[in-house]
Write a protein that holds these residues in place. Structure first.
Motif, PDB file in Angstrom:
ATOM      1  N   ILE A   5       0.856  -1.184   0.000  1.00 40.06           N
ATOM      2  CA  ILE A   5       0.000   0.000   0.000  1.00 40.06           C
ATOM      3  C   ILE A   5       0.890   1.231   0.000  1.00 40.06           C
ATOM      4  O   ILE A   5       1.649   1.467   0.948  1.00 40.06           O
ATOM      5  N   GLY A   6       0.824   2.016  -1.063  1.00 47.68           N
ATOM      6  CA  GLY A   6       1.602   3.245  -1.139  1.00 47.68           C
ATOM      7  C   GLY A   6       0.866   4.369  -0.436  1.00 47.68           C
ATOM      8  O   GLY A   6      -0.178   4.821  -0.902  1.00 47.68           O
ATOM      9  N   ALA A   7       1.410   4.824   0.687  1.00 45.26           N
ATOM     10  CA  ALA A   7       0.754   5.876   1.468  1.00 45.26           C
ATOM     11  C   ALA A   7       1.330   7.258   1.196  1.00 45.26           C
ATOM     12  O   ALA A   7       0.849   8.242   1.748  1.00 45.26           O
ATOM     13  N   GLY A   8       2.351   7.347   0.354  1.00 47.35           N
ATOM     14  CA  GLY A   8       2.977   8.633   0.087  1.00 47.35           C
ATOM     15  C   GLY A   8       2.213   9.472  -0.925  1.00 47.35           C
ATOM     16  O   GLY A   8       1.658   8.947  -1.898  1.00 47.35           O
ATOM     17  N   PHE A   9       2.202  10.762  -0.704  1.00 49.75           N
ATOM     18  CA  PHE A   9       1.539  11.692  -1.613  1.00 49.75           C
ATOM     19  C   PHE A   9       2.246  11.731  -2.971  1.00 49.75           C
ATOM     20  O   PHE A   9       3.438  11.450  -3.077  1.00 49.75           O
ATOM     21  N   GLY A  10       1.475  12.131  -3.980  1.00 48.39           N
ATOM     22  CA  GLY A  10       2.087  12.447  -5.262  1.00 48.39           C
ATOM     23  C   GLY A  10       3.176  13.483  -5.100  1.00 48.39           C
ATOM     24  O   GLY A  10       3.129  14.318  -4.202  1.00 48.39           O
ATOM     25  N   ARG A  11       4.175  13.445  -5.965  1.00 51.27           N
ATOM     26  CA  ARG A  11       5.371  14.285  -5.955  1.00 51.27           C
ATOM     27  C   ARG A  11       6.366  13.874  -4.888  1.00 51.27           C
ATOM     28  O   ARG A  11       7.216  14.658  -4.479  1.00 51.27           O
ATOM     29  N   THR A  12       6.260  12.602  -4.438  1.00 47.61           N
ATOM     30  CA  THR A  12       7.309  12.030  -3.582  1.00 47.61           C
ATOM     31  C   THR A  12       7.997  10.878  -4.309  1.00 47.61           C
ATOM     32  O   THR A  12       8.551   9.982  -3.672  1.00 47.61           O
ATOM     33  N   GLY A  13       7.942  10.902  -5.633  1.00 45.33           N
ATOM     34  CA  GLY A  13       8.565   9.847  -6.420  1.00 45.33           C
ATOM     35  C   GLY A  13       7.658   8.662  -6.649  1.00 45.33           C
ATOM     36  O   GLY A  13       8.129   7.550  -6.904  1.00 45.33           O
ATOM     37  N   THR A  14       6.347   8.891  -6.628  1.00 50.87           N
ATOM     38  CA  THR A  14       5.409   7.767  -6.697  1.00 50.87           C
ATOM     39  C   THR A  14       5.422   7.043  -8.040  1.00 50.87           C
ATOM     40  O   THR A  14       5.142   5.845  -8.092  1.00 50.87           O
ATOM     41  N   MET A  15       5.726   7.736  -9.120  1.00 51.80           N
ATOM     42  CA  MET A  15       5.807   7.041 -10.403  1.00 51.80           C
ATOM     43  C   MET A  15       7.058   6.170 -10.459  1.00 51.80           C
ATOM     44  O   MET A  15       7.035   5.048 -11.002  1.00 51.80           O
ATOM     45  N   SER A  16       8.150   6.647  -9.872  1.00 47.31           N
ATOM     46  CA  SER A  16       9.342   5.814  -9.769  1.00 47.31           C
ATOM     47  C   SER A  16       9.085   4.620  -8.864  1.00 47.31           C
ATOM     48  O   SER A  16       9.541   3.500  -9.152  1.00 47.31           O
ATOM     49  N   VAL A  17       8.371   4.839  -7.773  1.00 46.53           N
ATOM     50  CA  VAL A  17       7.998   3.739  -6.875  1.00 46.53           C
ATOM     51  C   VAL A  17       7.170   2.709  -7.633  1.00 46.53           C
ATOM     52  O   VAL A  17       7.386   1.491  -7.506  1.00 46.53           O
ATOM     53  N   ARG A  18       6.240   3.196  -8.418  1.00 43.70           N
ATOM     54  CA  ARG A  18       5.416   2.273  -9.208  1.00 43.70           C
ATOM     55  C   ARG A  18       6.284   1.414 -10.127  1.00 43.70           C
ATOM     56  O   ARG A  18       6.137   0.185 -10.173  1.00 43.70           O
ATOM     57  N   ALA A  19       7.181   2.057 -10.848  1.00 35.10           N
ATOM     58  CA  ALA A  19       8.049   1.321 -11.766  1.00 35.10           C
ATOM     59  C   ALA A  19       8.936   0.331 -11.009  1.00 35.10           C
ATOM     60  O   ALA A  19       9.151  -0.795 -11.463  1.00 35.10           O
ATOM     61  N   ALA A  20       9.427   0.744  -9.843  1.00 36.13           N
ATOM     62  CA  ALA A  20      10.288  -0.133  -9.050  1.00 36.13           C
ATOM     63  C   ALA A  20       9.508  -1.344  -8.530  1.00 36.13           C
ATOM     64  O   ALA A  20       9.995  -2.482  -8.587  1.00 36.13           O
ATOM     65  N   PRO A  28       0.566  -5.532 -11.345  1.00 39.62           N
ATOM     66  CA  PRO A  28       0.538  -4.098 -11.622  1.00 39.62           C
ATOM     67  C   PRO A  28       0.352  -3.265 -10.354  1.00 39.62           C
ATOM     68  O   PRO A  28      -0.225  -3.730  -9.381  1.00 39.62           O
ATOM     69  N   CYS A  29       0.856  -2.039 -10.422  1.00 37.79           N
ATOM     70  CA  CYS A  29       0.753  -1.097  -9.309  1.00 37.79           C
ATOM     71  C   CYS A  29      -0.163   0.047  -9.722  1.00 37.79           C
ATOM     72  O   CYS A  29       0.063   0.696 -10.746  1.00 37.79           O
ATOM     73  N   HIS A  30      -1.196   0.283  -8.926  1.00 35.94           N
ATOM     74  CA  HIS A  30      -2.160   1.341  -9.241  1.00 35.94           C
ATOM     75  C   HIS A  30      -1.568   2.718  -8.962  1.00 35.94           C
ATOM     76  O   HIS A  30      -0.869   2.919  -7.968  1.00 35.94           O
ATOM     77  N   HIS A  31      -1.887   3.673  -9.826  1.00 34.26           N
ATOM     78  CA  HIS A  31      -1.388   5.045  -9.736  1.00 34.26           C
ATOM     79  C   HIS A  31      -2.480   5.961 -10.264  1.00 34.26           C
ATOM     80  O   HIS A  31      -3.364   5.526 -11.005  1.00 34.26           O
ATOM     81  N   MET A  32      -2.415   7.228  -9.908  1.00 34.07           N
ATOM     82  CA  MET A  32      -3.396   8.186 -10.420  1.00 34.07           C
ATOM     83  C   MET A  32      -3.496   8.140 -11.939  1.00 34.07           C
ATOM     84  O   MET A  32      -4.572   8.366 -12.512  1.00 34.07           O
TER      85      MET A  32
END
Length: 207
Positions: A5-20, A28-32
């Motif tokens: 569960i990703g609890a971090g706000f957008g602009r904390t590297g969440t797209m990189s987290v998704r890719a990682a 798959p990892c859900h993202h905005m």
């Protein structure tokens, strides 16, 4: 079933987290990015943000992880649905986060993006606001919201289930947390402010 569960706000590297996470087999990892532009997803997330547990379950069906908004606003509810999941809180310096957010997710151009997505998005944006995500909050309110959110996650999640993480730390903390081998490839670095601006411009331009 959601495992991370990703609890971090957008602009904390969440797209990189998704890719990682996807590179580590937690995809798959859900993202905005999975919400915007798909009316059915927008409707499900609107209901989930307003307390519909089954809508939340449907919104993350088929995903093994979440990252970014709107899932980060529902980390408690996701923990209730998936009690064995681990929680990944991506963070950065609050002032740095705000400067990035002003250039991206808080930029007035996003009003044009939401307007182009269709009528369902009106209620989605309203539901986000009900959870604290206001489009133009001002510096003090935004930094206070960001700081409070991170403190609440740290206080509520058991230490053995929580990783507080900055993407600049790379693979090692994330792999250790998940019990995964460190991949040979470099850690993904995607969706910085320039990437975001280019994506928005292409969307509004129809390209």
């Amino acid at each position: 079933m959601v495992e991370v569960i990703g609890a971090g706000f957008g602009r904390t590297g969440t797209m990189s987290v998704r890719a990682a996470l996807e590179a580590l087999g937690r995809g798959p990892c859900h993202h905005m990015a999975d919400v915007l532009g798909e009316p059915a997803a927008t409707v499900r997330w609107t209901a989930a943000l307003r307390g519909d547990r089954e809508a939340l379950r449907a919104a993350v069906a088929g995903y093994r992880a979440t990252s970014d908004f709107p899932g980060c606003l529902l980390w408690r509810e996701l923990m209730d649905l998936f009690p064995d999941a681990k929680v990944l809180l991506s963070v950065r310096d609050p002032e740095s986060w705000y400067r990035s957010a002003v250039r991206t997710i808080f930029d007035p151009v996003m009003d044009q993006v939401f307007a182009k997505l269709g009528p369902e998005t009106v209620e989605f944006v309203a539901a986000l606001a009900e959870r604290g995500y206001r489009r133009h909050p001002g510096r003090d309110a935004a930094v206070a919201w960001f700081t409070r959110h991170n403190a609440e996650v740290r206080a509520a999640v058991p230490a053995e289930k929580l990783l507080v993480y900055e993407v600049r730390e790379g693979w090692e903390p994330l792999c250790g947390f998940l019990g995964a081998d460190v991949p040979p490839e470099p850690f993904p670095r995607v969706n910085d402010s320039g990437d975001f601006t280019g994506t928005v411009a292409r969307f509004l331009g129809g390209g």
